[in-house]
Design an enzyme around this catalytic site. Structure first.
Site, PDB file in Angstrom:
ATOM      1  N   ASP A 174     -11.162   9.826  -3.778  1.00 40.81           N
ATOM      2  CA  ASP A 174     -12.341  10.678  -3.847  1.00 40.81           C
ATOM      3  C   ASP A 174     -12.208  11.694  -4.983  1.00 40.81           C
ATOM      4  O   ASP A 174     -13.131  12.445  -5.256  1.00 40.81           O
ATOM      5  CB  ASP A 174     -12.506  11.452  -2.542  1.00 40.81           C
ATOM      6  CG  ASP A 174     -11.391  12.478  -2.356  1.00 40.81           C
ATOM      7  OD1 ASP A 174     -10.207  12.070  -2.362  1.00 40.81           O
ATOM      8  OD2 ASP A 174     -11.688  13.674  -2.242  1.00 40.81           O
ATOM      9  N   ASP A 206      -2.703  12.248  -2.632  1.00 44.36           N
ATOM     10  CA  ASP A 206      -2.861  13.639  -3.062  1.00 44.36           C
ATOM     11  C   ASP A 206      -2.993  13.630  -4.583  1.00 44.36           C
ATOM     12  O   ASP A 206      -2.100  13.129  -5.277  1.00 44.36           O
ATOM     13  CB  ASP A 206      -1.628  14.443  -2.646  1.00 44.36           C
ATOM     14  CG  ASP A 206      -1.790  15.940  -2.899  1.00 44.36           C
ATOM     15  OD1 ASP A 206      -2.525  16.306  -3.833  1.00 44.36           O
ATOM     16  OD2 ASP A 206      -1.165  16.724  -2.173  1.00 44.36           O
ATOM     17  N   GLU A 261       0.868  -1.165   0.000  1.00 42.80           N
ATOM     18  CA  GLU A 261       0.000   0.000   0.000  1.00 42.80           C
ATOM     19  C   GLU A 261       0.908   1.219   0.000  1.00 42.80           C
ATOM     20  O   GLU A 261       1.677   1.439   0.945  1.00 42.80           O
ATOM     21  CB  GLU A 261      -0.923   0.053   1.219  1.00 42.80           C
ATOM     22  CG  GLU A 261      -1.886   1.256   1.129  1.00 42.80           C
ATOM     23  CD  GLU A 261      -2.634   1.570   2.413  1.00 42.80           C
ATOM     24  OE1 GLU A 261      -3.444   2.517   2.370  1.00 42.80           O
ATOM     25  OE2 GLU A 261      -2.409   0.901   3.438  1.00 42.80           O
ATOM     26  N   LYS A 306      -2.553  20.342 -10.131  1.00 45.50           N
ATOM     27  CA  LYS A 306      -1.839  21.272 -11.012  1.00 45.50           C
ATOM     28  C   LYS A 306      -0.916  20.523 -11.973  1.00 45.50           C
ATOM     29  O   LYS A 306      -0.249  19.562 -11.588  1.00 45.50           O
ATOM     30  CB  LYS A 306      -1.039  22.272 -10.189  1.00 45.50           C
ATOM     31  CG  LYS A 306      -1.909  23.243  -9.388  1.00 45.50           C
ATOM     32  CD  LYS A 306      -1.061  24.258  -8.643  1.00 45.50           C
ATOM     33  CE  LYS A 306      -1.934  25.237  -7.877  1.00 45.50           C
ATOM     34  NZ  LYS A 306      -1.122  26.228  -7.121  1.00 45.50           N
TER      35      LYS A 306
END
Length: 223
Positions: free
Chosen positions: A160, A124, A50, A128
């Protein structure tokens, strides 16, 4: 650094299920490379990673769900996976461990064919464009993953971020890789379309996102 973080760092040094090499140790003939089953898990079961494991909830959850597989949570922030490592020790879960290192060094930590699966949970999204190189799903990272995985190994992405989900789908299609499963909302999909552990194991961040009403996406693909 706060006292709580210092306490957690000190405690993880005593954990038998945590490996914290220096960068030099990883880069220069890391002893565990090619030897994780022999030296760490002491069995021949498949190894699952993971990446960016955070608090380690998914690593521990999968280890309980699959007792015949070995799991390693990887993160550079040891104070985060302190919780997962401590939970595993307290509950006698021996098929999960944690490695503190940077993801870009992954080829120094594992040998070709040593890893059977990779999970990337709520990374994350680095939205950008100039941050593309930092996305854990990008062409360069995929090359690194391929170099350590078995030929039939697969990668799971749970996020998400609709942006990251769409970006990953496009990248994988463009590279001609094999998508096994792709869902824009796992809790809106029929139960039979997804393995139970995709829904049943929830990280700290997933619970927060669900509380905000965000859809959770899932992607599973092979090289």
């Amino acid at each position: 650094m706060g006292k709580d973080k210092l306490r957690k760092f000190a405690e993880t040094k005593t954990f038998t299920n945590v490996i914290q090499p220096t960068r030099d140790e990883i880069v220069n003939n890391f002893s565990y490379k090619g030897n994780w089953n022999k030296l760490f898990f002491k069995n021949s079961n498949p190894i699952v990673l993971e990446l960016g494991c955070g608090k380690g909830e998914y690593s521990v959850g999968l280890a309980k769900f699959f007792p015949n597989k070995n799991f390693l949570g990887i993160d550079i922030k040891g104070a985060r996976f302190w919780r997962g490592a401590k939970t595993a020790l307290e509950n006698g879960i021996t098929n999960v461990g944690f490695l503190r290192t940077q993801i870009e060094l992954i080829e120094h930590a594992f040998s070709p064919n040593e890893v059977s699966e990779i999970w990337i949970t709520f990374p994350d999204p680095q939205i950008k464009y100039k941050r593309t190189k930092h996305r854990l799903i990008n062409e360069e990272f995929l090359k690194k993953y391929k170099n350590i995985m078995s030929s039939d190994g697969n990668i799971h992405l749970k996020t998400d971020s609709e942006f990251l989900h769409g970006y990953a789908n496009g990248l994988i299609h463009g590279l001609g890789l094999n998508i096994i499963s792709s869902h824009h909302d796992i809790y809106g999909a029929p139960e039979y379309e997804l393995p139970s552990y995709v829904r049943d194991i929830k990280t700290h961040y997933e619970k927060l996102f669900l509380g905000e009403g965000k859809p959770i996406t899932y992607l599973n693909f092979k090289f």
